[in-house]
Design an enzyme around this catalytic site. Structure first.
Site, PDB file in Angstrom:
ATOM      1  N   GLY A 147      43.334  48.488  37.060  1.00 29.44           N
ATOM      2  CA  GLY A 147      42.008  48.632  37.703  1.00 29.44           C
ATOM      3  C   GLY A 147      41.146  47.445  37.398  1.00 29.44           C
ATOM      4  CG  ASN A 148      38.248  46.146  39.625  1.00 38.10           C
ATOM      5  OD1 ASN A 148      37.137  46.687  39.656  1.00 38.10           O
ATOM      6  ND2 ASN A 148      39.059  46.124  40.681  1.00 38.10           N
ATOM      7  CG  PHE A 149      35.881  45.670  33.530  1.00 42.34           C
ATOM      8  CD1 PHE A 149      36.149  46.721  32.679  1.00 42.34           C
ATOM      9  CD2 PHE A 149      36.517  44.451  33.323  1.00 42.34           C
ATOM     10  CE1 PHE A 149      37.022  46.567  31.609  1.00 42.34           C
ATOM     11  CE2 PHE A 149      37.388  44.288  32.265  1.00 42.34           C
ATOM     12  CZ  PHE A 149      37.650  45.346  31.398  1.00 42.34           C
ATOM     13  CB  ALA A 166      36.105  45.164  42.761  1.00 40.83           C
TER      14      ALA A 166
END
Ligand code: CTP
Length: 404
Positions: A209-211, A276
């Site tokens: 995933g990402n932040f 994102a």
């Protein structure tokens, strides 16, 4: 000409002494004015003079309003007005509104109001800049209330700074602007916004995933809805409440986001890809939890394949739609943003650099807007909701005429 109906709420700050002038100005401009004041406001301005000027009885007490059905005066007034204005609004009243408290004639009207509400805060500079007041103001903006910020100048204390009630003509112009429905510039427009991260499953318990927090995309969706748009919001996994009047579709992976965007893009006039989206996903997903005992060494390699570039897909199909992308960069912001703008055939791109007060997870953002005509607009650090409205202003001014 039909009179416009304004409900004026006055709370107890020194700027309340200017309220009679405000009433005079509205009466001269063909408004009918009805007034409610708090107890504290009575220390600065008398209900009697306000009543003479407005030619209407003034509400000074929740329980003693003579010429109306006693129990429902707050509903009657809320239904009567085209707009409500609170000037001045003290820090105390602002905090009450944020918390839904309704123990005086002004705050109770805010709860029962159907019309737009304009709030004109006025107080000492340090009070205005206090974190609690600023946080409360951000909350009110996100709820769709209109804030006319105070002016800088001489304050009642003799000090100089921000906090003065705007001039009477400025308040009147602001009221006229809100009434003219300028703020409903996206009415009847179909909007598709994506937000948040995507999670790409590795096995039953792990993902890539990402932040991204989703805050920017949600602020954009909220701003569109408040300005009249019909909003579909395709969101990755985030911990955010859905703003009012938005159709939210929750997805997890890049592929699911692509499927939902494909379903919705044809009916959309404006598409903002704020999500994102993960560029890669595991080539092979393990159905169960992958056990480390299955490894022959202490290294695990996961093969990744590229996901569909959703924005690029939209750029190829776009037709007359307005297509807006985002670019989150750690270096060469403008250069990389221009490259994406061109390669993905966008109308405009919002570039932000990952930093302390911008990008993932922060409550503020600092952006540069680039458009396909070669223009560039830098916007300083603002809350994500204010940043969203700057983006909408840019779309409204430069592109909206294409689809009217
Ligand atoms: N985007 C997309 N589909 C992807 C990846 C990105 O639609 N698979 C969109 C994002 O929503 C954003 C824009 O493309 O609006 C740019 O995303 P970004 O991550 O900044 O750039 P990439 O195109 O992925 O390129 P790179 O990672 O090399 O910077």
């Amino acid at each position: 000409m039909l009179k416009k109906k304004i409900l004026l709420g006055i709370s107890g700050g020194i700027a309340a002494v200017k309220a009679p002038l405000l009433v005079r100005e509205f009466i001269k401009s063909n408004f009918e004015v009805k007034i409610a004041i708090t107890n504290a406001a009575k220390e600065f301005v008398t209900p009697y003079s306000l009543s003479v000027l407005s030619q209407n009885e003034v509400v000074t007490n929740i329980f003693e309003f003579k010429n109306s059905k006693a129990s429902t005066w707050h509903i009657n007034l809320a239904e009567w007005c085209d707009i409500m204005l609170i000037a001045p609004a003290t820090a105390d009243l602002i905090a009450k509104i944020v918390n839904g408290i309704a123990d005086d004639p002004v705050s109770i009207l805010v709860l029962s109001l159907r019309a737009p509400l304009i709030i004109c805060p006025s107080m000492d500079k340090e009070m205005w800049l206090n974190k609690s007041v600023q946080q409360n103001i951000s909350i009110l903006k996100e709820r769709g209330y209109f804030i006319l910020p105070p002016n800088e100048g001489e304050l009642a204390s003799g000090l100089y700074g921000i906090g003065r009630l705007p001039e009477i003509y400025e308040i009147k112009q602001f009221v006229e602007k809100v009434l003219s429905k300028n703020h409903q510039d996206f009415k009847n427009k179909n909007i598709l916004v994506t937000a948040g991260p995507t999670y790409e499953k590795i096995d039953a318990v792990r993902f890539i995933g990402n932040f991204s927090s989703g805050k920017m995309g949600f602020a954009i969706a909220n701003a569109f809805a408040l300005r009249g748009g019909n909003v579909n919001l395709v969101s990755g996994p985030v911990k955010l409440d859905t703003p009012k009047n938005i159709n939210r579709i929750d997805i997890t992976s890049a592929n699911e986001m692509f499927e939902h965007v494909k379903k919705n893009y044809r009916n959309s006039d404006i598409i903002v890809m704020c999500a994102a989206v993960s560029d890669f996903t595991p080539n092979k997903k393990f159905h169960n939890k992958f056990k480390k005992g299955n490894l022959h060494s202490n290294i695990l390699s996961i093969e990744l394949k590229q996901t569909k570039d959703i924005l690029k897909f939209l750029g190829e199909k776009k037709g007359k739609k307005i297509l807006v992308g985002f670019a989150l960069e750690t270096e060469n912001l403008i250069q990389n943003g221009r490259k994406k703008l061109k390669e993905k055939k966008l109308d405009m791109i919002v570039c932000n650099k990952l930093g302390k007060n911008s990008g993932f997870n922060s409550d503020t953002n600092k952006i540069v807007i680039l458009d396909k005509f070669g223009n560039e607009k830098k916007i300083g650090t603002l809350s994500k909701f204010d940043t969203a409205n700057e983006i909408l202003d840019y779309i409204s001014k430069n592109f909206l005429h294409w689809i009217v």
